[in-house]
Design an enzyme around this catalytic site. Sequence first.
Site, PDB file in Angstrom:
ATOM      1  N   LYS A 191       0.861  -1.180   0.000  1.00 14.87           N
ATOM      2  CA  LYS A 191       0.000   0.000   0.000  1.00 14.87           C
ATOM      3  C   LYS A 191       0.897   1.230   0.000  1.00 14.87           C
ATOM      4  O   LYS A 191       1.624   1.462   0.949  1.00 14.87           O
ATOM      5  CB  LYS A 191      -0.906   0.046   1.229  1.00 14.87           C
ATOM      6  CG  LYS A 191      -1.919   1.186   1.103  1.00 14.87           C
ATOM      7  CD  LYS A 191      -2.582   1.567   2.395  1.00 14.87           C
ATOM      8  CE  LYS A 191      -1.905   2.690   3.147  1.00 14.87           C
ATOM      9  NZ  LYS A 191      -1.813   3.986   2.439  1.00 14.87           N
ATOM     10  N   GLU A 266      10.060   0.780  10.862  1.00 14.86           N
ATOM     11  CA  GLU A 266      11.065   1.855  10.759  1.00 14.86           C
ATOM     12  C   GLU A 266      10.334   3.142  11.089  1.00 14.86           C
ATOM     13  O   GLU A 266       9.495   3.601  10.312  1.00 14.86           O
ATOM     14  CB  GLU A 266      11.628   1.934   9.341  1.00 14.86           C
ATOM     15  CG  GLU A 266      12.494   0.769   8.938  1.00 14.86           C
ATOM     16  CD  GLU A 266      13.718   0.602   9.807  1.00 14.86           C
ATOM     17  OE1 GLU A 266      14.106   1.543  10.526  1.00 14.86           O
ATOM     18  OE2 GLU A 266      14.278  -0.501   9.787  1.00 14.86           O
ATOM     19  N   CYS A 300      13.226  10.679   8.072  1.00 13.06           N
ATOM     20  CA  CYS A 300      13.364  10.143   9.438  1.00 13.06           C
ATOM     21  C   CYS A 300      14.768  10.413   9.930  1.00 13.06           C
ATOM     22  O   CYS A 300      15.014  10.434  11.128  1.00 13.06           O
ATOM     23  CB  CYS A 300      13.135   8.640   9.517  1.00 13.06           C
ATOM     24  SG  CYS A 300      12.173   7.953   8.241  1.00 13.06           S
ATOM     25  N   GLU A 401       9.672  14.680  17.145  1.00  6.32           N
ATOM     26  CA  GLU A 401       9.963  14.671  15.707  1.00  6.32           C
ATOM     27  C   GLU A 401       9.042  15.681  15.019  1.00  6.32           C
ATOM     28  O   GLU A 401       7.818  15.572  15.101  1.00  6.32           O
ATOM     29  CB  GLU A 401       9.736  13.275  15.128  1.00  6.32           C
ATOM     30  CG  GLU A 401      10.102  13.218  13.654  1.00  6.32           C
ATOM     31  CD  GLU A 401      10.011  11.813  13.066  1.00  6.32           C
ATOM     32  OE1 GLU A 401       8.993  11.144  13.285  1.00  6.32           O
ATOM     33  OE2 GLU A 401      10.965  11.411  12.372  1.00  6.32           O
TER      34      GLU A 401
HETATM   35  C1  UN1 Z   1      14.489   8.480   5.624  1.00  7.97           C
HETATM   36  O1  UN1 Z   1      15.210   9.168   6.328  1.00  7.97           O
HETATM   37  O2  UN1 Z   1      13.256   8.555   5.732  1.00  7.97           O
HETATM   38  O3  UN1 Z   1      19.735   8.005   4.397  1.00  7.97           O
HETATM   39  C2  UN1 Z   1      15.078   7.561   4.609  1.00  7.97           C
HETATM   40  C3  UN1 Z   1      19.049   8.715   3.701  1.00  7.97           C
HETATM   41  C4  UN1 Z   1      18.266   8.091   2.570  1.00  7.97           C
HETATM   42  C5  UN1 Z   1      17.070   7.360   3.101  1.00  7.97           C
HETATM   43  C6  UN1 Z   1      16.348   8.145   4.134  1.00  7.97           C
HETATM   44  N1  UN1 Z   1      19.131   7.193   1.865  1.00  7.97           N
HETATM   45  O4  UN1 Z   1      18.960   9.889   3.915  1.00  7.97           O
END
Ligand code: UN1
Length: 512
Positions: A191, A266, A300, A401
């Site tokens: 999804k 994650e 993230c 966050e």
């Molecule tokens: C994310 O931070 O949501 O390391 C993923 C990075 C990318 C992936 C980020 N390759 O910033």
Amino acid sequence: MATDTLTGPTIVGSATRAKVYKNFIDGEWVESVSGQTFENLNPADTRDLVGIFQRSVKADVDAAIAAAKRAYAKWRLVPAPRRAEIIYRAAEMLIERKEDYSRDMTREMGKVLKETRGDVQEAIDTAYYFAGEGRRLFGPTTPSELPNKFAMAIRQPLGVCGMIAPWNFPMAIPSWKLLPALVCGNTCVIKPAQDTPLSTYNLVKVLSDAGVPKGVVNIVSGFGADAGAPMLEHPDVRAISFTGSSSVGRTIGTTAAQSFKHCSLELGGKNPMIVLDDANLDLAIEGGLWGAFGTTGQRCTATSRIIVQKGVYSEFIERYVERAKQLKVGNGLDESIDMGPAINERQLISDLKYVEIGQSEGARLKCGGHRLDSGDLRHGFFMEPTVFVDVNPKMRIAQEEIFGPVVSIIPCDDLEDAIEIANNIEYGLSSALYTRDVNKAFAAMRDLYAGITYINAPTIGAEVHLPFGGTKATGNGHREGGLGAIEFYSEWKAVYVDYSDRLQKAQIDRVD
Ligand code: UN1
């Protein structure tokens, strides 16, 4: 656009012609049984309707799971190197379509073109990596404790895997989930995020064009409660992979646990970047800008706390803020733009709310903090790069966050103090240290409690063959990328072959 064959009839809106995209179930592009759709709008300019997508419900998800279950019977028996060849072909097709797909992504997600090219590239890298895994998927052979007996462990696929993807890396992150799952012999229902379904569709289209058999990969678009939740409880789904917020992750993890599904989460981050007195300040400033404002802070892994040692604190702030003010905000399709919009209005409102929270907590707003809505920008969800200084590590802006272009600068006394501040947080995804002192670098690598530590680079920029994930509220211990993904999408079976021609009892028939 390279997506024609997956579309339905063109519908004509008041100002825009938009394509209707369908679900992909059992090798067919089909409408949702709900008869309902939703709009995918460009967050840089909401007059631009990127596409119309199916608003799917449980019956659509169930049909996709049933198709994936049927397809699994054959797919698990396809030799892994053959499965991997299809993924290799997908990588080559992604290279051909990279520019089209990057533009699609900038239109639906807002991040600037150079970043969406990076996102598609990350899917390409992932495809090459897992294509290689098709000829490995190693398991150990080991001596048996008994004579004339052979012992080994082999990797088995799990079955149907359900995946719920985020909007910030709408092709890269789905590729982290789909490609290792496929090479291990699983079938998938994904999804996509409701804000960015097109890029995930483009990836699924490539996989189908590359030769993934019908039913092996299915995509069902829609909203979490209708199109995501049914996967969590379905008895035929053996694994769930989710990337998103920690609060949603908690619900997903506890629901999936009821039926003992494997579950990879994650989740959030509040990533610290430490700058010591001996750091190369030019480098730290550039890194801190990229880490905090790249992807409009919507990673993230975004750098959301910069912890600066007192000796360079004033200089760092002055130069950092000067550069932050110069960043050009606008539509990411314009190559001169540095930072695009927030993903949607709700996110923008939340980002602006954190500006108010920071001010009310007594942090000093050094630049930014406002919505940008002059001229064409008023049609999008833009805001200024925002820097708070003299932030107390206990403040909400330093703990929660934000997922926007808001960074908190926090003073510290020394490395020990910095690590204490860095670790004193709910999350543990990424972390960074700028120093020229190798001893301090190694101490930080050991002591920063996070899944990723960068030395002399910002908190973003993970490569696909290394483990990606974090500690504490950032996840539940799994890792995406590299071998961690193979671990998640396969399950061990121990196999014993006794060729002694007699009953041998382990632990009992031993010769002392
Ligand atoms: C994310 O931070 O949501 O390391 C993923 C990075 C990318 C992936 C980020 N390759 O910033």
